[in-house]
Design a protein around this motif. Structure first.
Motif, PDB file in Angstrom:
ATOM      1  N   VAL A   1       0.834  -1.195   0.000  1.00  0.00           N
ATOM      2  CA  VAL A   1       0.000   0.000   0.000  1.00  0.00           C
ATOM      3  C   VAL A   1       0.872   1.250   0.000  1.00  0.00           C
ATOM      4  O   VAL A   1       1.893   1.299   0.671  1.00  0.00           O
ATOM      5  CB  VAL A   1      -0.902   0.008   1.259  1.00  0.00           C
ATOM      6  N   CYS A   2       0.433   2.246  -0.755  1.00  0.00           N
ATOM      7  CA  CYS A   2       1.043   3.570  -0.740  1.00  0.00           C
ATOM      8  C   CYS A   2      -0.075   4.563  -0.431  1.00  0.00           C
ATOM      9  O   CYS A   2      -1.139   4.514  -1.058  1.00  0.00           O
ATOM     10  CB  CYS A   2       1.675   3.874  -2.095  1.00  0.00           C
ATOM     11  N   VAL A   3       0.163   5.433   0.550  1.00  0.00           N
ATOM     12  CA  VAL A   3      -0.841   6.409   0.972  1.00  0.00           C
ATOM     13  C   VAL A   3      -0.251   7.808   0.895  1.00  0.00           C
ATOM     14  O   VAL A   3       0.875   8.034   1.341  1.00  0.00           O
ATOM     15  CB  VAL A   3      -1.313   6.140   2.425  1.00  0.00           C
ATOM     16  N   GLN A   4      -1.024   8.724   0.315  1.00  0.00           N
ATOM     17  CA  GLN A   4      -0.623  10.131   0.275  1.00  0.00           C
ATOM     18  C   GLN A   4      -1.794  10.981   0.722  1.00  0.00           C
ATOM     19  O   GLN A   4      -2.880  10.917   0.155  1.00  0.00           O
ATOM     20  CB  GLN A   4      -0.185  10.538  -1.130  1.00  0.00           C
ATOM     21  N   SER A   5      -1.567  11.779   1.747  1.00  0.00           N
ATOM     22  CA  SER A   5      -2.582  12.713   2.212  1.00  0.00           C
ATOM     23  C   SER A   5      -2.770  13.789   1.143  1.00  0.00           C
ATOM     24  O   SER A   5      -1.826  14.158   0.445  1.00  0.00           O
ATOM     25  CB  SER A   5      -2.121  13.357   3.518  1.00  0.00           C
ATOM     26  N   ALA A   6      -3.983  14.300   1.039  1.00  0.00           N
ATOM     27  CA  ALA A   6      -4.263  15.329   0.036  1.00  0.00           C
ATOM     28  C   ALA A   6      -3.487  16.611   0.290  1.00  0.00           C
ATOM     29  O   ALA A   6      -3.218  17.363  -0.641  1.00  0.00           O
ATOM     30  CB  ALA A   6      -5.759  15.626   0.006  1.00  0.00           C
ATOM     31  N   ASP A   7      -3.099  16.845   1.527  1.00  0.00           N
ATOM     32  CA  ASP A   7      -2.392  18.084   1.846  1.00  0.00           C
ATOM     33  C   ASP A   7      -0.884  17.886   1.999  1.00  0.00           C
ATOM     34  O   ASP A   7      -0.212  18.689   2.630  1.00  0.00           O
ATOM     35  CB  ASP A   7      -2.982  18.729   3.102  1.00  0.00           C
ATOM     36  N   SER A   8      -0.356  16.829   1.398  1.00  0.00           N
ATOM     37  CA  SER A   8       1.067  16.537   1.525  1.00  0.00           C
ATOM     38  C   SER A   8       1.606  15.895   0.250  1.00  0.00           C
ATOM     39  O   SER A   8       0.857  15.291  -0.509  1.00  0.00           O
ATOM     40  CB  SER A   8       1.284  15.581   2.707  1.00  0.00           C
ATOM     41  N   GLU A   9       2.885  16.044   0.046  1.00  0.00           N
ATOM     42  CA  GLU A   9       3.559  15.366  -1.071  1.00  0.00           C
ATOM     43  C   GLU A   9       4.212  14.072  -0.604  1.00  0.00           C
ATOM     44  O   GLU A   9       4.705  13.293  -1.405  1.00  0.00           O
ATOM     45  CB  GLU A   9       4.624  16.287  -1.686  1.00  0.00           C
ATOM     46  N   THR A  10       4.216  13.850   0.708  1.00  0.00           N
ATOM     47  CA  THR A  10       4.871  12.683   1.293  1.00  0.00           C
ATOM     48  C   THR A  10       4.013  11.439   1.097  1.00  0.00           C
ATOM     49  O   THR A  10       2.800  11.481   1.297  1.00  0.00           O
ATOM     50  CB  THR A  10       5.110  12.902   2.803  1.00  0.00           C
ATOM     51  N   ARG A  11       4.676  10.359   0.728  1.00  0.00           N
ATOM     52  CA  ARG A  11       3.988   9.083   0.554  1.00  0.00           C
ATOM     53  C   ARG A  11       4.485   8.086   1.585  1.00  0.00           C
ATOM     54  O   ARG A  11       5.673   8.012   1.866  1.00  0.00           O
ATOM     55  CB  ARG A  11       4.205   8.557  -0.860  1.00  0.00           C
ATOM     56  N   GLU A  12       3.552   7.334   2.133  1.00  0.00           N
ATOM     57  CA  GLU A  12       3.869   6.327   3.137  1.00  0.00           C
ATOM     58  C   GLU A  12       3.591   4.945   2.560  1.00  0.00           C
ATOM     59  O   GLU A  12       2.629   4.770   1.814  1.00  0.00           O
ATOM     60  CB  GLU A  12       3.002   6.541   4.383  1.00  0.00           C
ATOM     61  N   PHE A  13       4.409   3.989   2.950  1.00  0.00           N
ATOM     62  CA  PHE A  13       4.280   2.628   2.431  1.00  0.00           C
ATOM     63  C   PHE A  13       4.038   1.659   3.577  1.00  0.00           C
ATOM     64  O   PHE A  13       4.599   1.816   4.662  1.00  0.00           O
ATOM     65  CB  PHE A  13       5.540   2.229   1.672  1.00  0.00           C
ATOM     66  N   SER A  14       3.203   0.675   3.327  1.00  0.00           N
ATOM     67  CA  SER A  14       2.960  -0.369   4.315  1.00  0.00           C
ATOM     68  C   SER A  14       2.535  -1.647   3.601  1.00  0.00           C
ATOM     69  O   SER A  14       2.300  -1.645   2.395  1.00  0.00           O
ATOM     70  CB  SER A  14       1.887   0.068   5.322  1.00  0.00           C
ATOM     71  N   VAL A  15       2.449  -2.711   4.372  1.00  0.00           N
ATOM     72  CA  VAL A  15       2.010  -4.009   3.861  1.00  0.00           C
ATOM     73  C   VAL A  15       0.893  -4.502   4.768  1.00  0.00           C
ATOM     74  O   VAL A  15       1.011  -4.451   5.989  1.00  0.00           O
ATOM     75  CB  VAL A  15       3.168  -5.024   3.840  1.00  0.00           C
ATOM     76  N   ILE A  16      -0.199  -4.969   4.156  1.00  0.00           N
ATOM     77  CA  ILE A  16      -1.322  -5.513   4.900  1.00  0.00           C
ATOM     78  C   ILE A  16      -1.409  -7.003   4.591  1.00  0.00           C
ATOM     79  O   ILE A  16      -1.490  -7.375   3.419  1.00  0.00           O
ATOM     80  CB  ILE A  16      -2.661  -4.881   4.474  1.00  0.00           C
TER      81      ILE A  16
END
Length: 176
Positions: free
Chosen positions: A38-53
């Motif tokens: 999974v890659c998640v990016q908040s609408a108010d940020s350019e930062t992307r976070e990665f995780s595994v489910i």
């Protein structure tokens, strides 16, 4: 919380919002049988976070609930399929706008930016977010399930869990 507003023409039916609502976050999922990157990016940020489910209904539900608590609604989700366990799990929640991406489209997008043709799941999830952010008008969201269908899906899931427990129990008795 800041939001990115994606306004489409009324009736266009794409992953740009066709109402005054806007997405609070963007999620890309690279699905698999045992786990989902999974890659998640908040609408108010350019930062992307990665995780595994892990591919377990309870884990997917917990992850979905944590996204809802963190970002609110609506959340855009890009995934390479329009049905399957991960899509069914997410369709239980009203706040996810699921935007299926053709696997070939994502493969060509990846190829454009990875000439070596190297493939890895976190990067695929990131490319799914990227393509959704850059070309939201190209993807038609899945229609949300009705309340009745979501209720039925929950009952079926509960029944399946109950049957699985019973089978495990009977198998254990038969082995002794």
């Amino acid at each position: 919380m800041s939001r990115v507003n994606y306004l489409g023409r009324t009736g266009q039916g794409n992953c740009r919002r066709t109402t005054n609502q806007s997405f609070t976050a963007f999620v890309g999922i690279d699905w698999a049988d045992k786990k989902h990157d999974v890659c998640v990016q908040s609408a108010d940020s350019e930062t992307r976070e990665f995780s595994v489910i892990p591919h377990k209904v309870e884990m997917i539900n917990d992850w979905a609930q944590s996204l809802i608590q963190r970002f609110g609604s609506p959340i855009a989700v890009a995934v390479e399929l329009s049905k399957g366990p991960i899509v069914s799990a997410l369709q239980k929640f009203d706040c996810f706008v699921i935007c299926p991406i053709n696997p070939l489209t994502l493969a060509k997008y990846r190829q454009a930016f990875t000439p070596s043709r190297a493939k890895d799941d976190p990067t695929n999830a990131e490319f799914a977010v990227d393509i959704l952010l850059r070309h939201p008008d190209r993807f038609k969201p899945l229609r949300p399930q009705s309340m009745e269908m979501r209720a039925l899906a929950t009952l079926v899931e509960q029944r399946r869990r109950g049957l699985t427990k019973k089978i495990v129990s009977l198998t254990a008795c038969a082995l002794h």
